[in-house]
Motif scaffolding. Structure first.
Motif, PDB file in Angstrom:
ATOM      1  N   CYS A  90       0.819  -1.211   0.000  1.00 42.99           N
ATOM      2  CA  CYS A  90       0.000   0.000   0.000  1.00 42.99           C
ATOM      3  C   CYS A  90       0.854   1.261   0.000  1.00 42.99           C
ATOM      4  O   CYS A  90       2.044   1.233   0.317  1.00 42.99           O
ATOM      5  CB  CYS A  90      -0.951   0.015   1.196  1.00 42.99           C
ATOM      6  N   ALA A  91       0.207   2.362  -0.381  1.00 46.15           N
ATOM      7  CA  ALA A  91       0.796   3.701  -0.308  1.00 46.15           C
ATOM      8  C   ALA A  91      -0.245   4.619   0.319  1.00 46.15           C
ATOM      9  O   ALA A  91      -1.419   4.579  -0.062  1.00 46.15           O
ATOM     10  CB  ALA A  91       1.179   4.203  -1.696  1.00 46.15           C
ATOM     11  N   ILE A  92       0.175   5.433   1.281  1.00 49.34           N
ATOM     12  CA  ILE A  92      -0.745   6.324   1.988  1.00 49.34           C
ATOM     13  C   ILE A  92      -0.160   7.735   2.013  1.00 49.34           C
ATOM     14  O   ILE A  92       1.011   7.918   2.342  1.00 49.34           O
ATOM     15  CB  ILE A  92      -0.989   5.849   3.435  1.00 49.34           C
ATOM     16  N   VAL A  93      -0.985   8.712   1.672  1.00 47.77           N
ATOM     17  CA  VAL A  93      -0.611  10.127   1.790  1.00 47.77           C
ATOM     18  C   VAL A  93      -1.550  10.758   2.814  1.00 47.77           C
ATOM     19  O   VAL A  93      -2.775  10.704   2.649  1.00 47.77           O
ATOM     20  CB  VAL A  93      -0.728  10.864   0.444  1.00 47.77           C
ATOM     21  N   SER A  94      -0.993  11.336   3.878  1.00 50.21           N
ATOM     22  CA  SER A  94      -1.825  11.877   4.953  1.00 50.21           C
ATOM     23  C   SER A  94      -1.318  13.245   5.394  1.00 50.21           C
ATOM     24  O   SER A  94      -0.180  13.626   5.121  1.00 50.21           O
ATOM     25  CB  SER A  94      -1.851  10.918   6.149  1.00 50.21           C
ATOM     26  N   ARG A 111      16.121  -0.081  -0.281  1.00 51.45           N
ATOM     27  CA  ARG A 111      14.681  -0.307  -0.375  1.00 51.45           C
ATOM     28  C   ARG A 111      14.139   0.484  -1.564  1.00 51.45           C
ATOM     29  O   ARG A 111      14.575   1.607  -1.840  1.00 51.45           O
ATOM     30  CB  ARG A 111      13.956   0.149   0.903  1.00 51.45           C
ATOM     31  N   TYR A 112      13.178  -0.137  -2.251  1.00 50.36           N
ATOM     32  CA  TYR A 112      12.530   0.523  -3.388  1.00 50.36           C
ATOM     33  C   TYR A 112      11.042   0.211  -3.324  1.00 50.36           C
ATOM     34  O   TYR A 112      10.643  -0.929  -3.071  1.00 50.36           O
ATOM     35  CB  TYR A 112      13.115   0.021  -4.711  1.00 50.36           C
ATOM     36  N   ALA A 113      10.215   1.225  -3.514  1.00 53.83           N
ATOM     37  CA  ALA A 113       8.769   1.021  -3.478  1.00 53.83           C
ATOM     38  C   ALA A 113       8.102   1.976  -4.462  1.00 53.83           C
ATOM     39  O   ALA A 113       8.618   3.066  -4.731  1.00 53.83           O
ATOM     40  CB  ALA A 113       8.223   1.264  -2.068  1.00 53.83           C
ATOM     41  N   TYR A 114       6.958   1.541  -4.991  1.00 51.29           N
ATOM     42  CA  TYR A 114       6.189   2.437  -5.853  1.00 51.29           C
ATOM     43  C   TYR A 114       4.705   2.131  -5.727  1.00 51.29           C
ATOM     44  O   TYR A 114       4.292   1.060  -5.267  1.00 51.29           O
ATOM     45  CB  TYR A 114       6.635   2.339  -7.319  1.00 51.29           C
ATOM     46  N   ALA A 115       3.895   3.109  -6.142  1.00 43.66           N
ATOM     47  CA  ALA A 115       2.441   2.952  -6.201  1.00 43.66           C
ATOM     48  C   ALA A 115       1.978   3.451  -7.561  1.00 43.66           C
ATOM     49  O   ALA A 115       2.374   4.535  -8.002  1.00 43.66           O
ATOM     50  CB  ALA A 115       1.763   3.738  -5.087  1.00 43.66           C
ATOM     51  N   GLU A 116       1.129   2.661  -8.206  1.00 44.02           N
ATOM     52  CA  GLU A 116       0.726   2.960  -9.583  1.00 44.02           C
ATOM     53  C   GLU A 116      -0.777   2.763  -9.744  1.00 44.02           C
ATOM     54  O   GLU A 116      -1.355   1.831  -9.193  1.00 44.02           O
ATOM     55  CB  GLU A 116       1.486   2.024 -10.527  1.00 44.02           C
ATOM     56  N   ARG A 117      -1.411   3.663 -10.492  1.00 46.32           N
ATOM     57  CA  ARG A 117      -2.823   3.513 -10.857  1.00 46.32           C
ATOM     58  C   ARG A 117      -3.024   3.993 -12.279  1.00 46.32           C
ATOM     59  O   ARG A 117      -2.440   4.988 -12.697  1.00 46.32           O
ATOM     60  CB  ARG A 117      -3.751   4.318  -9.935  1.00 46.32           C
ATOM     61  N   ASN A 118      -3.870   3.267 -13.001  1.00 45.46           N
ATOM     62  CA  ASN A 118      -4.221   3.652 -14.371  1.00 45.46           C
ATOM     63  C   ASN A 118      -2.990   3.891 -15.239  1.00 45.46           C
ATOM     64  O   ASN A 118      -2.949   4.807 -16.063  1.00 45.46           O
ATOM     65  CB  ASN A 118      -5.111   4.904 -14.363  1.00 45.46           C
ATOM     66  N   GLY A 119      -1.966   3.068 -15.033  1.00 42.37           N
ATOM     67  CA  GLY A 119      -0.777   3.139 -15.872  1.00 42.37           C
ATOM     68  C   GLY A 119       0.209   4.228 -15.513  1.00 42.37           C
ATOM     69  O   GLY A 119       1.225   4.391 -16.195  1.00 42.37           O
ATOM     70  N   VAL A 120      -0.055   4.986 -14.443  1.00 42.89           N
ATOM     71  CA  VAL A 120       0.855   6.064 -14.037  1.00 42.89           C
ATOM     72  C   VAL A 120       1.484   5.707 -12.694  1.00 42.89           C
ATOM     73  O   VAL A 120       0.778   5.402 -11.724  1.00 42.89           O
ATOM     74  CB  VAL A 120       0.120   7.414 -13.916  1.00 42.89           C
ATOM     75  N   ARG A 121       2.806   5.729 -12.625  1.00 42.62           N
ATOM     76  CA  ARG A 121       3.525   5.454 -11.383  1.00 42.62           C
ATOM     77  C   ARG A 121       3.493   6.731 -10.547  1.00 42.62           C
ATOM     78  O   ARG A 121       4.315   7.627 -10.706  1.00 42.62           O
ATOM     79  CB  ARG A 121       4.944   5.001 -11.692  1.00 42.62           C
ATOM     80  N   LEU A 122       2.537   6.811  -9.638  1.00 40.32           N
ATOM     81  CA  LEU A 122       2.264   8.047  -8.906  1.00 40.32           C
ATOM     82  C   LEU A 122       3.325   8.369  -7.863  1.00 40.32           C
ATOM     83  O   LEU A 122       3.658   9.535  -7.639  1.00 40.32           O
ATOM     84  CB  LEU A 122       0.892   7.944  -8.229  1.00 40.32           C
ATOM     85  N   ILE A 123       3.828   7.359  -7.174  1.00 37.83           N
ATOM     86  CA  ILE A 123       4.827   7.566  -6.125  1.00 37.83           C
ATOM     87  C   ILE A 123       5.949   6.555  -6.311  1.00 37.83           C
ATOM     88  O   ILE A 123       5.691   5.369  -6.529  1.00 37.83           O
ATOM     89  CB  ILE A 123       4.221   7.391  -4.717  1.00 37.83           C
TER      90      ILE A 123
END
Length: 266
Positions: A71-75, A124-136
């Motif tokens: 998961c990825a969380i922005v708060s 460490r490497y992490a990413y979050a992606e939606r609709n084909g775009v790597r957002l984070i």
């Protein structure tokens, strides 16, 4: 399981849902934004925290409730009736049940996406992606382990249609954060001014519902519900049966922002 849950299944759901617990590895990045932005996105009833700060968490989790997921969380840091906590603007989850349970039970603004978290030695490497775009995207190198500690925190969820809390171990890293945005996930619109050193944690996180309060603002919360939980329905393709081929293709750009930890050396 039938389409009608048995008494045992109902009891199991209630037992698991009332005592959720997670084991996690996580990278936490604190950032500074502007007071104006914080005020602009908070729903009625919540106040900005003492500082215009927020957090990005990239995590891989196992649970006794809804399986494993990343998961990825922005708060953002906020206050509710004098109590300090965080308010999650965006949560991207890589599995179905965590999304369904989180949205319906706690009212979290979860969306299904692709999240990944890898580690090799100190990297460490992490990413979050939606609709084909790597957002984070997060890349970081961490140093010596720090002593274990327990961290208590409060997160405020607004259950306009299902509720909130928890966290885990830590290092001092050097790394890079990449933020992209789309119309559906406007992360690029957060005016991040600076980011902190990254924190890497691992351990067990137990979540407890501390209280349930009425927000008391009625329809004033509706734009915030639509903005966080859903997307602008106009960005999705409408079939030719309705448009009669008179619609126009609109190109969308994907703004990119890059941030580095204070001690980063390229």
């Amino acid at each position: 399981m039938s389409f009608v849950a048995s008494p045992d299944q109902v009891r199991a759901f209630e037992e698991f849902s009332s005592k959720p617990s997670f084991s996690q590895e996580a990278i936490v990045i604190d950032f500074t934004t502007t007071p104006e932005y914080v005020r602009s996105v908070l729903p009625p009833g919540l106040e900005p925290g003492d500082t215009p700060t927020g957090h990005i968490l990239m995590s891989t989790m196992e649970s006794k409730l809804c399986g494993e997921f990343d998961c990825a969380i922005v708060s953002l840091d906020v206050k509710f009736r004098g109590k300090h906590g965080t308010f999650m603007l965006e949560i991207i989850i890589s599995n179905d049940l965590p999304v369904t349970w989180g949205r319906e039970v706690w009212g979290e603004a979860k969306k299904t996406g692709t999240c990944r978290f890898w580690g090799s030695e100190d990297w460490r490497y992490a990413y979050a992606e939606r609709n084909g775009v790597r957002l984070i995207e997060v890349q970081a190198k961490f140093g010596e382990d720090l002593p274990p500690r327990v961290r208590d925190s409060i997160n405020f969820e607004i259950k306009a249609y299902p509720h909130s809390q928890g966290k885990g171990l830590q290092w001092e890293p050097s790394g890079r954060l990449i933020i992209r945005g789309t119309t559906a996930d406007p992360l690029h619109s957060i005016p991040i001014q600076a980011v902190s050193d990254f924190k890497y944690t691992t351990g067990r996180a137990d979540y407890t519902v501390v209280s349930v309060d009425e927000l008391g603002v009625g329809e004033a919360y509706f734009p915030h519900l639509i903005g966080r939980h859903y997307e602008d329905v106009r960005v999705h393709k409408v079939g030719a049966e309705w448009t009669e081929l008179k619609d126009k293709e609109e190109l969308e750009s994907f703004p990119v922002r890059r941030f580095y930890t204070p001690g980063f050396k390229n």
